[in-house]
Design a protein around this motif. Structure first.
Motif, PDB file in Angstrom:
ATOM      1  N   SER A  44      11.596  -3.890   3.740  1.00  0.00           N
ATOM      2  CA  SER A  44      12.076  -4.257   2.408  1.00  0.00           C
ATOM      3  C   SER A  44      12.634  -5.670   2.387  1.00  0.00           C
ATOM      4  CB  SER A  44      13.167  -3.275   1.946  1.00  0.00           C
ATOM      5  OG  SER A  44      12.655  -1.972   1.847  1.00  0.00           O
ATOM      6  N   SER A  45      13.260  -6.098   3.486  1.00  0.00           N
ATOM      7  CA  SER A  45      13.822  -7.449   3.537  1.00  0.00           C
ATOM      8  C   SER A  45      12.731  -8.506   3.358  1.00  0.00           C
ATOM      9  CB  SER A  45      14.570  -7.666   4.859  1.00  0.00           C
ATOM     10  OG  SER A  45      13.681  -7.693   5.962  1.00  0.00           O
ATOM     11  N   GLU A  46      11.570  -8.264   3.959  1.00  0.00           N
ATOM     12  CA  GLU A  46      10.475  -9.227   3.825  1.00  0.00           C
ATOM     13  C   GLU A  46       9.866  -9.175   2.431  1.00  0.00           C
ATOM     14  OE1 GLU A  46       9.504 -11.590   6.033  1.00  0.00           O
ATOM     15  OE2 GLU A  46      11.322 -10.936   7.059  1.00  0.00           O
ATOM     16  N   ILE A  47       9.793  -7.974   1.869  1.00  0.00           N
ATOM     17  CA  ILE A  47       9.263  -7.835   0.507  1.00  0.00           C
ATOM     18  C   ILE A  47      10.172  -8.545  -0.493  1.00  0.00           C
ATOM     19  CG2 ILE A  47       8.778  -6.179  -1.338  1.00  0.00           C
ATOM     20  CD1 ILE A  47       7.984  -4.165   0.860  1.00  0.00           C
ATOM     21  N   ILE A  48      11.475  -8.313  -0.358  1.00  0.00           N
ATOM     22  CA  ILE A  48      12.438  -8.936  -1.266  1.00  0.00           C
ATOM     23  C   ILE A  48      12.472 -10.451  -1.066  1.00  0.00           C
ATOM     24  CG2 ILE A  48      14.891  -9.078  -1.874  1.00  0.00           C
ATOM     25  CD1 ILE A  48      15.098  -6.096  -1.100  1.00  0.00           C
ATOM     26  N   ARG A  49      12.419 -10.882   0.180  1.00  0.00           N
ATOM     27  CA  ARG A  49      12.417 -12.327   0.460  1.00  0.00           C
ATOM     28  C   ARG A  49      11.223 -13.012  -0.192  1.00  0.00           C
ATOM     29  NH1 ARG A  49      10.722 -16.224   4.422  1.00  0.00           N
ATOM     30  NH2 ARG A  49       9.290 -14.680   5.287  1.00  0.00           N
ATOM     31  N   GLY A  50      10.064 -12.337  -0.115  1.00  0.00           N
ATOM     32  CA  GLY A  50       8.879 -12.891  -0.771  1.00  0.00           C
ATOM     33  C   GLY A  50       9.070 -12.993  -2.268  1.00  0.00           C
TER      34      GLY A  50
END
Length: 227
Positions: free
Chosen positions: A110-116
């Motif tokens: 989720s951290s990578e999804i949100i960062r994107g």
């Protein structure tokens, strides 16, 4: 194909769905907050904080969930110090170990999804909010976060589906969710095909509902669902 066995097994597997949904709801709830936190940390200009957040994401996205389950449930129990602390009340229970593992795993993705999603926000919006006198916190809450949600929703919908399937691995630590009950029934009936067909159908129904819910949310938020 023993259809009578499939019909008689369905209520038992359906009851186990409650545990699966509890696992998923708690893991996704806590995982979303962890994902948001580490996405923000990844955007931090401090190299130590940035690398720490990157390391968390890299480790838990780069290792199999099955290995993480074994380490948290079996590995942490080997540490004598933990067995003498209040943490042992939680770590000795398969239910909470399952939630911890799923939370950490989905938090990393989720951290990578949100960062994107955050990176997709145009700088023009940020500059315009500054011109309106909004501080950084208000800009994030009123401008960046809503846009991030719209941009990240399709990818996060895929993460929800993957989490439903990943939850089946928790059965290896004796938690009686859908797959755990299915394995118990199979051990008594020796009919793996029939039982797993029913269990698979329940997972399919859960994911179908998720797809519908995410699609509805995308339409409400004005996003375009890619084919």
């Amino acid at each position: 194909m023993d259809f009578e066995l499939m019909i008689s097994s369905f209520p038992k597997l359906l009851n186990a769905t409650v545990i699966t949904l509890k696992l998923l709801s708690l893991s996704l709830f806590f995982g979303l907050f962890i994902g948001l936190l580490f996405a923000i940390l990844r955007m931090n200009k401090n190299p130590i904080i940035n690398k720490f957040a990157y390391g968390y994401s890299y480790v838990f996205r780069g290792t199999p969930l099955l290995v993480q389950i074994f380490i948290i449930y079996f590995g942490l129990g080997q540490i004598e110090y933990l067995r003498s602390t209040f943490l042992w009340v939680i770590l000795k229970e398969p239910y909470w170990c399952g939630i911890i593992t799923l939370t950490i795993s989905t938090g990393a993705y989720s951290s990578e999804i949100i960062r994107g999603g955050i990176l997709s926000v145009s700088k023009n919006f940020i500059e315009a909010s500054g011109a309106l006198g909004l501080n950084k916190i208000k800009t994030f809450l009123l401008i960046t976060l809503p846009i991030t949600v719209r941009q990240a929703l399709p990818a996060y919908g895929n993460e929800l589906i993957l989490m439903v399937k990943a939850s089946s691995l928790i059965s290896i630590i004796t938690l009686m969710e859908i797959t755990g009950i299915a394995r118990t029934i199979i051990s008594k009936t020796y009919a793996p095909v029939e039982i797993f067909l029913v269990a698979g159908s329940i997972y399919l129904i859960i994911n179908f509902i998720i797809v519908l819910a995410v699609g509805l949310a995308e339409r409400k938020l004005g996003t375009v669902k890619a084919n």
